[in-house]
Write a protein that holds these residues in place. Sequence first.
Motif, PDB file in Angstrom:
ATOM      1  N   PHE A 256     -41.063 -22.183 -31.564  1.00 40.57           N
ATOM      2  CA  PHE A 256     -41.680 -23.494 -31.353  1.00 40.57           C
ATOM      3  C   PHE A 256     -42.902 -23.666 -32.252  1.00 40.57           C
ATOM      4  CE2 PHE A 256     -44.564 -26.306 -28.878  1.00 40.57           C
ATOM      5  CZ  PHE A 256     -43.785 -27.450 -28.920  1.00 40.57           C
ATOM      6  N   GLY A 257     -43.718 -22.616 -32.368  1.00 49.09           N
ATOM      7  CA  GLY A 257     -44.890 -22.700 -33.235  1.00 49.09           C
ATOM      8  C   GLY A 257     -44.527 -22.894 -34.693  1.00 49.09           C
ATOM      9  N   LEU A 258     -43.464 -22.255 -35.139  1.00 50.99           N
ATOM     10  CA  LEU A 258     -43.046 -22.382 -36.538  1.00 50.99           C
ATOM     11  C   LEU A 258     -42.533 -23.783 -36.854  1.00 50.99           C
ATOM     12  CD1 LEU A 258     -41.216 -18.962 -37.023  1.00 50.99           C
ATOM     13  CD2 LEU A 258     -43.414 -19.650 -38.005  1.00 50.99           C
ATOM     14  N   LEU A 259     -42.006 -24.486 -35.854  1.00 53.28           N
ATOM     15  CA  LEU A 259     -41.460 -25.831 -36.084  1.00 53.28           C
ATOM     16  C   LEU A 259     -42.532 -26.860 -36.411  1.00 53.28           C
ATOM     17  CD1 LEU A 259     -38.661 -26.057 -33.366  1.00 53.28           C
ATOM     18  CD2 LEU A 259     -38.365 -26.138 -35.849  1.00 53.28           C
ATOM     19  N   VAL A 260     -43.791 -26.497 -36.228  1.00 56.29           N
ATOM     20  CA  VAL A 260     -44.873 -27.425 -36.609  1.00 56.29           C
ATOM     21  C   VAL A 260     -44.819 -27.694 -38.113  1.00 56.29           C
ATOM     22  CG1 VAL A 260     -47.382 -27.735 -36.688  1.00 56.29           C
ATOM     23  CG2 VAL A 260     -46.307 -26.660 -34.687  1.00 56.29           C
ATOM     24  N   HIS A 261     -44.364 -26.692 -38.880  1.00 60.29           N
ATOM     25  CA  HIS A 261     -44.198 -26.888 -40.325  1.00 60.29           C
ATOM     26  C   HIS A 261     -42.829 -27.525 -40.584  1.00 60.29           C
ATOM     27  CE1 HIS A 261     -44.395 -26.366 -44.581  1.00 60.29           C
ATOM     28  NE2 HIS A 261     -43.397 -25.492 -44.617  1.00 60.29           N
ATOM     29  N   PRO A 262     -42.763 -28.717 -41.179  1.00 56.15           N
ATOM     30  CA  PRO A 262     -41.489 -29.444 -41.327  1.00 56.15           C
ATOM     31  C   PRO A 262     -40.394 -28.651 -42.034  1.00 56.15           C
ATOM     32  CG  PRO A 262     -43.351 -30.860 -41.888  1.00 56.15           C
ATOM     33  CD  PRO A 262     -43.899 -29.483 -41.727  1.00 56.15           C
ATOM     34  N   GLU A 263     -40.769 -27.842 -43.026  1.00 55.19           N
ATOM     35  CA  GLU A 263     -39.760 -27.105 -43.784  1.00 55.19           C
ATOM     36  C   GLU A 263     -39.029 -26.058 -42.947  1.00 55.19           C
ATOM     37  OE1 GLU A 263     -38.519 -27.398 -46.987  1.00 55.19           O
ATOM     38  OE2 GLU A 263     -39.518 -29.329 -46.731  1.00 55.19           O
TER      39      GLU A 263
END
Length: 686
Positions: free
Chosen positions: A530-537
Amino acid sequence: MIQKSSGSGRRILTYPAIHPCDSISPSTLLNSLIDLGGDICSYKSKVFSVNQRNARETFRQIANLLLFLQEIRDTTPDLPHPVILSFSELHFTFQKIRCLLEDCTSDGTRAWMLVNSDRAANQFRIVIRGLATGLDVFPLSTVDMSNEAKDLVELIIRQARKASFEPDPDDKKAVKDVMRILNHFEEGIAPDPIEIRRILDYLGIHKWSSCNKEVKFLDSEIGTEFSNGENITKLELLCSLMGFMSYCRCVIFDTVDFESQHLNGQCSNISKDLKGINVDDLKCPISLEMMSDPVTLSSGHTYDRCSILKWFRSGNATCPKTGEKLTSTELVPNLVLKGMIQQYCAENGIPVVVSRGKNRDISRTVMAGSSAGEGAMKMLAGFLINKLVNGSREEMNKAAFEIRVLTKTSIFNRSCLVESGTIPHLLKQLLSEDSNTQENSIAALLNLSKHSKGKCVIVENEGLDLIVHVLRKGLKIEAQQHAAATLFYLASDEENRVLIGENPEAIPGLVELVKNENHHCKRNALVAIFGLLVHPENHWRVLASGVVPLLLNLLRDSEREDLVTDSLAILATLAEKIDGTVAILRRGALQLLVGILNTSTSRTGKEYCVSMLLALCVNGGLDVVARLVKIPSLMGSLYSQLSEGTSRASKKASAIIKILHQFYENNSSSASVTPVLPREQFVHVW
């Protein structure tokens, strides 16, 4: 009549006691007194770390008094009512004596009792004087007893008044030794290990676990004093002692005994058996919610701290449950109940609601709290680094373990260990072939990754690849679990989110960990994704990992509310883009999501459900809307979110309702569309 003191229902060096009720019969009170006196005498067999001479004198006085009381019971079956006043005072004093003896023999509080030995000696003096006061009002002339018994009473009174209760000379010397070592810490001088061992031997602290109990107790007292914010001198002394005992734990004791939970991967079963527990007993009688910070009043009843403080601020000075007027408004933390609540919530997947009034607020640990505590920690950091670099395999493992323990809740300790350069050495241990060393090292790095500079140092030393290596190929599942959590904290920085996403093994490794049966592994992996999804790529990378069918299966099968909520959070984020919507719809998720919205008890979970349904409507077009319109239970759940949901859930529910109504109105002539509500109940919310 007699209530055993467990040691967890009151704070150390406090002596709560209550007078027996006025209606009690003399014989009942006498029997209770004798039983309580016997309970006090049972402490003779225990180890007194301080005030040994005062304790011996107290036992002698109590033994004499018991002879007198037992003769009364044997010779006078019908006691006159006037004896109640004397017996009541004696009972009150006996309760205080038992608390005092409990403090002097308690494990985990010995260092604190040592530096307060003069205070304890004064309390011995007070309670023995209390015995004389109670006997002064005893109506000797109304009770048939032998002359020897009367002489014994007079002897006890005289001795109680004349007895000199002073701090033990050996206690005084030990206190001076402790203060000298604390001064050494302040001046940056390493203390003599022989002198430290002599102090520990005097206190009866002979193993790592005993020393660790001292540290935990001091940390608890520091938290309480910090919340009260009244006695700065006392707080500084507590922090200095905690630094001293932490130093002892790491430097003096070479091995961690069996009570440790992590050194050798053995987790001791310290939890209580919760089978058959009444869940209502874990809830506050005022708020009827699960307590997050239970505290006990002088009445013996327990409430959540924030609720009882509101009660007091409203001008009430009584126990809410009984209406009894309180003799004191002191709040005693109920640590046993708090542990049971936390365990119950953990085992049942219930998020623990944190009290605003008294959080596990570690902001107080930004500073060491005292110069001695700061000096001790800086010396300790150098010692641990040396062990990581030059120690044997066992010493390296213990050093990593000690860093793990020291940095769990202390911001200052994290800062000190980051600044001293421990991170590069811990990273090297991630390649260790010893599973325990690897686990302790990654757990220590997890704690250090919560520090802002710690994140940078980890990345600068090529730590990301090593952490992902543990995530994928960790020797123990616990190490993989900690690696996932470390990635979560590192991902709080935007640059790190990019770097983690670009590592081809990171996201697949997290997704693989979601498949593990251990719910801690699942949870850590889910929050990291979930935290990684903050970055769009990272959006397409997560989709490409095959996480959607995995999460939908988890929603169907899992009974843990926390895992369901975390899965919904990821899916709701993925649904915000068209490719995410397509992946979710292909798996037939609509009916499942509506079912969760209808049955979930989590407001956050319902919010994610509503967010996802709105995204699916927007990105999925009329086909999705047409299918939702045909689900009869949906509209009721959406309307409930308008009043019961979070503010975001309410807004998004309004948007979905508008979409559904517009669709129905535009297609009202179509027989294939079943209305969700009768036409006259349609409500335009925008």
